[in-house]
Motif scaffolding. Sequence first.
Motif, PDB file in Angstrom:
ATOM      1  N   GLY A  45      -8.405   1.185  -1.625  1.00 24.93           N
ATOM      2  CA  GLY A  45      -9.206   2.322  -2.056  1.00 24.93           C
ATOM      3  C   GLY A  45      -8.744   3.664  -1.534  1.00 24.93           C
ATOM      4  O   GLY A  45      -9.373   4.678  -1.809  1.00 24.93           O
ATOM      5  N   TYR A  46      -7.675   3.692  -0.782  1.00 24.74           N
ATOM      6  CA  TYR A  46      -7.161   4.952  -0.237  1.00 24.74           C
ATOM      7  C   TYR A  46      -5.892   5.335  -0.986  1.00 24.74           C
ATOM      8  O   TYR A  46      -4.804   4.950  -0.611  1.00 24.74           O
ATOM      9  CB  TYR A  46      -6.834   4.803   1.253  1.00 24.74           C
ATOM     10  CG  TYR A  46      -7.986   4.314   2.075  1.00 24.74           C
ATOM     11  CD1 TYR A  46      -9.001   5.175   2.445  1.00 24.74           C
ATOM     12  CD2 TYR A  46      -8.057   2.987   2.479  1.00 24.74           C
ATOM     13  CE1 TYR A  46     -10.071   4.730   3.205  1.00 24.74           C
ATOM     14  CE2 TYR A  46      -9.114   2.535   3.241  1.00 24.74           C
ATOM     15  CZ  TYR A  46     -10.115   3.414   3.592  1.00 24.74           C
ATOM     16  OH  TYR A  46     -11.162   2.974   4.347  1.00 24.74           O
ATOM     17  N   SER A  47      -6.035   6.073  -2.068  1.00 25.86           N
ATOM     18  CA  SER A  47      -4.890   6.433  -2.885  1.00 25.86           C
ATOM     19  C   SER A  47      -4.456   7.862  -2.612  1.00 25.86           C
ATOM     20  O   SER A  47      -5.196   8.812  -2.899  1.00 25.86           O
ATOM     21  CB  SER A  47      -5.209   6.274  -4.369  1.00 25.86           C
ATOM     22  OG  SER A  47      -4.118   6.699  -5.146  1.00 25.86           O
TER      23      SER A  47
ATOM     24  N   MET B 143      11.130  -1.781   0.841  1.00 22.38           N
ATOM     25  CA  MET B 143      10.232  -2.827   0.322  1.00 22.38           C
ATOM     26  C   MET B 143       8.979  -2.945   1.172  1.00 22.38           C
ATOM     27  O   MET B 143       7.871  -3.112   0.640  1.00 22.38           O
ATOM     28  CB  MET B 143      10.963  -4.174   0.264  1.00 22.38           C
ATOM     29  CG  MET B 143      11.984  -4.258  -0.833  1.00 22.38           C
ATOM     30  SD  MET B 143      12.736  -5.875  -0.963  1.00 22.38           S
ATOM     31  CE  MET B 143      14.025  -5.744   0.244  1.00 22.38           C
ATOM     32  N   ILE B 144       9.137  -2.839   2.482  1.00 21.00           N
ATOM     33  CA  ILE B 144       7.976  -2.907   3.377  1.00 21.00           C
ATOM     34  C   ILE B 144       7.060  -1.708   3.123  1.00 21.00           C
ATOM     35  O   ILE B 144       5.835  -1.856   3.022  1.00 21.00           O
ATOM     36  CB  ILE B 144       8.430  -2.947   4.851  1.00 21.00           C
ATOM     37  CG1 ILE B 144       9.090  -4.292   5.154  1.00 21.00           C
ATOM     38  CG2 ILE B 144       7.253  -2.703   5.791  1.00 21.00           C
ATOM     39  CD1 ILE B 144       9.794  -4.344   6.493  1.00 21.00           C
ATOM     40  N   GLY B 145       7.631  -0.513   2.987  1.00 22.29           N
ATOM     41  CA  GLY B 145       6.839   0.681   2.735  1.00 22.29           C
ATOM     42  C   GLY B 145       6.134   0.630   1.398  1.00 22.29           C
ATOM     43  O   GLY B 145       4.965   1.022   1.280  1.00 22.29           O
TER      44      GLY B 145
ATOM     45  N   LEU C 239      -0.855  -2.035  -0.808  1.00 16.50           N
ATOM     46  CA  LEU C 239      -2.030  -2.590  -0.134  1.00 16.50           C
ATOM     47  C   LEU C 239      -3.012  -1.482   0.240  1.00 16.50           C
ATOM     48  O   LEU C 239      -4.227  -1.648   0.110  1.00 16.50           O
ATOM     49  CB  LEU C 239      -1.602  -3.369   1.113  1.00 16.50           C
ATOM     50  CG  LEU C 239      -0.832  -4.657   0.841  1.00 16.50           C
ATOM     51  CD1 LEU C 239      -0.328  -5.254   2.148  1.00 16.50           C
ATOM     52  CD2 LEU C 239      -1.686  -5.647   0.078  1.00 16.50           C
ATOM     53  N   TRP C 240      -2.497  -0.342   0.685  1.00 14.15           N
ATOM     54  CA  TRP C 240      -3.340   0.806   1.031  1.00 14.15           C
ATOM     55  C   TRP C 240      -4.080   1.293  -0.218  1.00 14.15           C
ATOM     56  O   TRP C 240      -5.261   1.614  -0.173  1.00 14.15           O
ATOM     57  CB  TRP C 240      -2.456   1.902   1.601  1.00 14.15           C
ATOM     58  CG  TRP C 240      -3.182   3.098   2.123  1.00 14.15           C
ATOM     59  CD1 TRP C 240      -3.315   4.295   1.503  1.00 14.15           C
ATOM     60  CD2 TRP C 240      -3.853   3.228   3.367  1.00 14.15           C
ATOM     61  NE1 TRP C 240      -4.022   5.156   2.293  1.00 14.15           N
ATOM     62  CE2 TRP C 240      -4.369   4.523   3.446  1.00 14.15           C
ATOM     63  CE3 TRP C 240      -4.066   2.357   4.439  1.00 14.15           C
ATOM     64  CZ2 TRP C 240      -5.089   4.980   4.535  1.00 14.15           C
ATOM     65  CZ3 TRP C 240      -4.776   2.817   5.528  1.00 14.15           C
ATOM     66  CH2 TRP C 240      -5.279   4.103   5.565  1.00 14.15           C
TER      67      TRP C 240
END
Length: 67
Positions: free
Chosen positions: A54-56, A41-43, A49-50
């Motif tokens: 804008g960093y996909s 869940m944290i990951g 959020l990452w």
Amino acid sequence: METRKSTDLPPVATAYNGKDRNSFLFGWNPQAELWNGRFAMIGFTAYLLWDLAGYSVVRDVLHFVGY
């Protein structure tokens, strides 16, 4: 009517092997599934959020492959 005081409850949530379900125990045990789910869940939240920042990674890989 008989009521139970909250102090009558056990101090830890025990299951399966009688150990605290929230303690970190090494090896194959029921607690490992709880911790694995928590870390997943944290990951997942960190990746969302990452991605919102804008960093996909997925979009970059698809762009690199040619889609």
